[in-house]
Design a protein around this motif. Sequence first.
Motif, PDB file in Angstrom:
ATOM      1  N   THR A 275       0.816  -1.213   0.000  1.00 15.53           N
ATOM      2  CA  THR A 275       0.000   0.000   0.000  1.00 15.53           C
ATOM      3  C   THR A 275       0.848   1.261   0.000  1.00 15.53           C
ATOM      4  N   TYR A 276       1.980   1.239   0.692  1.00 10.97           N
ATOM      5  CA  TYR A 276       2.877   2.390   0.869  1.00 10.97           C
ATOM      6  C   TYR A 276       2.141   3.596   1.467  1.00 10.97           C
ATOM      7  N   SER A 277       1.154   3.275   2.292  1.00 12.94           N
ATOM      8  CA  SER A 277       0.403   4.322   2.984  1.00 12.94           C
ATOM      9  C   SER A 277       1.125   4.726   4.263  1.00 12.94           C
ATOM     10  N   ARG A 278       1.108   6.019   4.564  1.00 15.26           N
ATOM     11  CA  ARG A 278       1.802   6.510   5.759  1.00 15.26           C
ATOM     12  C   ARG A 278       1.125   6.052   7.048  1.00 15.26           C
ATOM     13  N   THR A 279      -0.135   5.607   6.976  1.00 15.44           N
ATOM     14  CA  THR A 279      -0.845   5.139   8.163  1.00 15.44           C
ATOM     15  C   THR A 279      -0.847   3.614   8.283  1.00 15.44           C
ATOM     16  N   ASP A 280      -0.306   2.932   7.282  1.00 17.24           N
ATOM     17  CA  ASP A 280      -0.327   1.469   7.260  1.00 17.24           C
ATOM     18  C   ASP A 280       0.871   0.920   8.027  1.00 17.24           C
TER      19      ASP A 280
ATOM     20  N   THR B  96       4.187   2.563   4.805  1.00 16.15           N
ATOM     21  CA  THR B  96       5.327   3.482   5.007  1.00 16.15           C
ATOM     22  C   THR B  96       5.167   4.256   6.315  1.00 16.15           C
ATOM     23  N   TYR B  97       4.551   3.624   7.301  1.00 17.85           N
ATOM     24  CA  TYR B  97       4.390   4.283   8.606  1.00 17.85           C
ATOM     25  C   TYR B  97       5.749   4.617   9.218  1.00 17.85           C
ATOM     26  N   VAL B  98       6.690   3.688   9.158  1.00 19.13           N
ATOM     27  CA  VAL B  98       8.017   3.919   9.732  1.00 19.13           C
ATOM     28  C   VAL B  98       8.748   5.014   8.964  1.00 19.13           C
ATOM     29  N   ALA B  99       8.661   4.974   7.627  1.00 19.25           N
ATOM     30  CA  ALA B  99       9.333   5.993   6.813  1.00 19.25           C
ATOM     31  C   ALA B  99       8.777   7.381   7.118  1.00 19.25           C
ATOM     32  N   TYR B 100       7.469   7.457   7.299  1.00 19.33           N
ATOM     33  CA  TYR B 100       6.853   8.757   7.591  1.00 19.33           C
ATOM     34  C   TYR B 100       7.331   9.293   8.943  1.00 19.33           C
ATOM     35  N   GLN B 101       7.427   8.405   9.938  1.00 24.77           N
ATOM     36  CA  GLN B 101       7.914   8.845  11.242  1.00 24.77           C
ATOM     37  C   GLN B 101       9.366   9.311  11.155  1.00 24.77           C
TER      38      GLN B 101
ATOM     39  N   TYR C 145       9.223  17.242  -2.473  1.00 22.71           N
ATOM     40  CA  TYR C 145       7.993  16.480  -2.698  1.00 22.71           C
ATOM     41  C   TYR C 145       8.379  15.000  -2.736  1.00 22.71           C
ATOM     42  N   ILE C 146       7.710  14.177  -1.904  1.00 24.25           N
ATOM     43  CA  ILE C 146       8.045  12.763  -1.758  1.00 24.25           C
ATOM     44  C   ILE C 146       6.854  11.909  -2.183  1.00 24.25           C
ATOM     45  N   SER C 147       7.119  10.874  -2.983  1.00 27.17           N
ATOM     46  CA  SER C 147       6.054   9.987  -3.447  1.00 27.17           C
ATOM     47  C   SER C 147       6.528   8.538  -3.408  1.00 27.17           C
ATOM     48  N   PHE C 148       5.768   7.673  -2.709  1.00 24.01           N
ATOM     49  CA  PHE C 148       6.001   6.229  -2.700  1.00 24.01           C
ATOM     50  C   PHE C 148       4.765   5.559  -3.292  1.00 24.01           C
ATOM     51  N   SER C 149       4.928   4.729  -4.299  1.00 25.98           N
ATOM     52  CA  SER C 149       3.780   4.049  -4.904  1.00 25.98           C
ATOM     53  C   SER C 149       4.250   2.758  -5.568  1.00 25.98           C
ATOM     54  N   LYS C 150       3.294   1.875  -5.798  1.00 26.38           N
ATOM     55  CA  LYS C 150       3.627   0.625  -6.469  1.00 26.38           C
ATOM     56  C   LYS C 150       3.853   0.854  -7.956  1.00 26.38           C
TER      57      LYS C 150
ATOM     58  N   PHE D 119      11.769   1.098   1.307  1.00 26.42           N
ATOM     59  CA  PHE D 119      11.325   2.119   2.248  1.00 26.42           C
ATOM     60  C   PHE D 119      10.093   1.655   3.018  1.00 26.42           C
ATOM     61  N   SER D 120       9.804   0.359   2.946  1.00 24.12           N
ATOM     62  CA  SER D 120       8.637  -0.199   3.632  1.00 24.12           C
ATOM     63  C   SER D 120       8.951  -0.447   5.107  1.00 24.12           C
ATOM     64  N   ASN D 121       7.888  -0.650   5.885  1.00 23.56           N
ATOM     65  CA  ASN D 121       8.056  -0.940   7.316  1.00 23.56           C
ATOM     66  C   ASN D 121       8.913  -2.183   7.521  1.00 23.56           C
ATOM     67  N   TYR D 122       8.637  -3.216   6.751  1.00 27.05           N
ATOM     68  CA  TYR D 122       9.351  -4.495   6.911  1.00 27.05           C
ATOM     69  C   TYR D 122      10.846  -4.331   6.677  1.00 27.05           C
TER      70      TYR D 122
END
Length: 398
Positions: free
Chosen positions: A36-41, A47-52, A84-89, A209-212
Amino acid sequence: MSNKFLHIFLMLVIAGWLTGCSRDDGGKRLPSLEETYSRTDKNPFGTYVAYQQMENMFSRNTIREKRQPFDKTWAAISDTGSLYISFSKFLFVNEDEAKAMMDYVYAGNTLFIAANYFDTVLLSKIKCKENYSALPYLQYDFFDSVRTTNTSSNDSAFSYYYHPFKSNFEYRDSVFTKVLGVNDENKPNYILYFHGKGKLFLHCDPKAFSNYFLLKNDNYKYLQNSFAYTANYPDHLYWDDYYRKIGSRRSSESSLSAILNNPPLAWAFWLILLLGLLYVLFGGKRRQRIIDKIKPNENTTVTFTETIGRLYLQQKDNKNIAEKMSTYFNEYVRNNYFLNTNLVNDDFITSLSRKSGVDRNKVESLYRAIHHVQSNAAVDDYQLLSLNEQIQNFYKQK
């Protein structure tokens, strides 16, 4: 040959089983592996960890979320120093959006995009091509790593255990493009493109850049290394949520995904694919004619360069040779030390001396020789040899 196919077939079965399982032996719900690369996921590929980490790295900025196409975003702002930062599949843009992205960078801003797949609309503008690895399940070596080029050895590689990082970039413009990161095969998966006053960063492995990935050992340092080339204090910091959703939606709506998400259809798909491969390899082997080996073209670049060099020497065109030596040296300084060679002053000499490790007096003497060559109408043999010796000494002492 049969053992290799058996190995691949078993890996397909295991991968399909892992994807289809939703609970472990203890009855506990397994986390979703959706990218998903969502900042809340907080699942493995959010990308919750990346956002933090971004909030900590850019503590002076408030991260602003953008949920509209980039051309509309650029029309509503007039920044000259933002990030400007963008993470997507997948990254899908039209011509207007790609043009807005390039205009945004040209104005002095920084655009960072990480996606598994980039369409050609944006890549064509920077003379770049992506070799996209579309079927990771066929890669049976699941342990892989990435590293950035601002680390000096393979000991600084960051690894994880999942689908390997196989996608990579090919680029033709070596003057404005710089490789910042490579995958386990030492192929570029992270590049920087200079455009106008700004920078465009492209990364083709967003799983890095994923949480895992970031929570494994010291992998969080990979994110820090990746953003080490950006400004420490951008005017504004934007986080994309538009292209992330567009990429996820188009991925989920694809016919191939619909087939793979249905277990009976997925088994039929892989079985047909396997049978097709067996037919091509064994059936085509008996019928195909022998193809004559074509002799590869010889690389005559070095011979051509030596010929041109001898021609200049025979004509005693010292002025032309000295100017080309100066031009190549200045290009080397721009690409390796990111300094503007159009304005050579005391600050420039000091900066080049510090970054290269060459004594300041020698750097100053070298640029006095370059200035002498550029300002004089003729250059004698002694001046040409002196300039060449100083440039070669710089390369050896850096």
